[in-house]
Design an enzyme around this catalytic site. Structure first.
Site, mmCIF file in Angstrom:
data_model
loop_
_atom_site.group_PDB
_atom_site.id
_atom_site.type_symbol
_atom_site.label_atom_id
_atom_site.label_comp_id
_atom_site.label_asym_id
_atom_site.label_seq_id
_atom_site.Cartn_x
_atom_site.Cartn_y
_atom_site.Cartn_z
ATOM 1 N N LYS A 72 -8.507 -84.446 -75.383
ATOM 2 C CA LYS A 72 -9.618 -84.977 -76.184
ATOM 3 C C LYS A 72 -9.706 -84.378 -77.583
ATOM 4 C CE LYS A 72 -12.488 -86.333 -72.275
ATOM 5 N NZ LYS A 72 -13.831 -86.316 -71.678
ATOM 6 N N ASP A 108 -18.375 -90.582 -74.000
ATOM 7 C CA ASP A 108 -18.897 -89.633 -73.019
ATOM 8 C C ASP A 108 -20.320 -89.216 -73.384
ATOM 9 O OD1 ASP A 108 -16.622 -89.442 -71.390
ATOM 10 O OD2 ASP A 108 -15.734 -87.900 -72.665
ATOM 11 N N GLY A 131 -18.173 -74.136 -68.900
ATOM 12 C CA GLY A 131 -17.071 -74.825 -69.566
ATOM 13 C C GLY A 131 -17.295 -74.930 -71.062
ATOM 14 N N SER A 132 -16.208 -75.148 -71.812
ATOM 15 C CA SER A 132 -16.336 -75.236 -73.276
ATOM 16 C C SER A 132 -15.311 -76.177 -73.898
ATOM 17 C CB SER A 132 -16.180 -73.843 -73.906
ATOM 18 O OG SER A 132 -14.902 -73.288 -73.614
ATOM 19 N N GLY A 133 -14.699 -77.060 -73.110
ATOM 20 C CA GLY A 133 -13.692 -77.982 -73.625
ATOM 21 C C GLY A 133 -14.316 -79.202 -74.286
ATOM 22 N N GLY A 134 -13.476 -80.238 -74.457
ATOM 23 C CA GLY A 134 -13.921 -81.435 -75.164
ATOM 24 C C GLY A 134 -15.088 -82.119 -74.499
ATOM 25 N N MET A 135 -15.093 -82.205 -73.169
ATOM 26 C CA MET A 135 -16.203 -82.846 -72.471
ATOM 27 C C MET A 135 -17.468 -82.003 -72.584
ATOM 28 S SD MET A 135 -17.083 -85.510 -70.823
ATOM 29 C CE MET A 135 -18.274 -86.147 -69.654
#
Length: 287
Positions: A72, A108, A131-135
């Protein structure tokens, strides 16, 4: 019901790129194409060569592509423009191809905000997000815009975690804190089909003390975290619902057609099962 044309040279291809491709997105999009008589077909893919895959979207005139973990953010330098929803959170989950010009969107965010606002989660109370990613960017932005002002982002990444927390005005912790929160949100692969399938995103005691559980993992819809929350009598919403609502936005971008709520529920039932369709009805028909 309109009759879908047979597959031919004019059929438009849409696709998805994911680290762990599944069947639910293909089932949902193709169900809607069939129901509405649209000359499209949808197929999921993975890749070890993201630049070549994106070049293929452009070169083969593929109408659009969903973008899932872990692509992402990495896809951004490979496309031509970002629509405001993607630009605001530096994350792309949808590419639309207009005659070779690739624009990135993030549907999203829209889906997550719909679900958060339809849930019993109280924005006056804190959340704990893992969490800390794109989502995670889409979910944290949706939480802030839904009125949440207190929350902690637990993420081991020493750069992405603090940056995400600071950007939206929340706290950061490198590890899960001992104290949970009324709303627990998992935005990691923990519980996803594959090597992390048996992993529990939050301790059982923390789940038992929470009020609402949200897991963005879509496959399976009932991760160990969601199963534990259901067992503890907590309201839940899942990645299966996110993926349906965001897919409807993608569908409209690709085709210019917005299916009715009733048809979306039929497609969700076909792709994900009756339980997801029932919960989806509450979100899509809210108000």
């Amino acid at each position: 019901m309109p009759q879908k044309p047979p597959i031919g040279r004019d059929t438009r291809l849409c696709m998805s790129l994911s680290g762990r491709p599944g069947n639910a997105g293909s089932r949902l999009h193709n169900y809607l194409y069939d129901a509405l008589g649209l000359d499209y077909i949808y197929k999921s893919f993975s890749t070890r060569d993201l630049p070549a895959a994106v070049a293929g979207i452009r070169a083969l005139d593929i109408r659009g592509s969903a973008i899932s973990m872990p692509f992402k953010e990495a896809v951004i330098p490979l496309i031509d423009a970002l629509e405001p929803s993607a630009l605001a959170i530096d994350s792309v989950n949808t590419i639309v191809n207009d005659d070779g010009h690739l624009t990135g969107y993030n549907t999203d965010y829209t889906a997550c905000r719909q679900l958060i606002e339809a849930s019993p989660a109280d924005p006056a109370k804190p959340f704990l997000l893992r969490g800390s990613g794109g989502m995670a960017k889409a979910v944290v932005a949706a939480l802030r815009d839904a009125g949440f002002t207190q929350g902690t982002i637990a993420a081991r990444n020493p750069e992405a975690g603090p940056a995400l927390a600071e950007r939206y005005g929340f706290a950061w912790a490198a590890e899960l804190p001992a104290q949970g929160a009324p709303l627990l949100v998992n935005v990691t692969p923990l519980g996803m089909e594959g090597p992390d399938a048996e992993a529990l995103a939050f301790p059982e005691a923390m789940i038992a003390a929470a009020e609402v559980a949200f897991d963005v993992v879509a496959q399976p819809a009932q991760t160990p975290f969601i199963q534990a929350a259901i067992g503890a009598g907590k309201p839940v919403f899942s990645g299966a619902e996110v993926i349906v609502l965001q897919a409807v936005e993608q569908f409209a971008l690709y085709t210019g057609v917005r299916p009715s709520a009733e048809l979306v529920i039929e497609a969700a039932r076909f792709a994900h099962g009756d339980a997801t369709a029932a919960r989806l009805a509450a979100a899509t028909m809210k108000g």
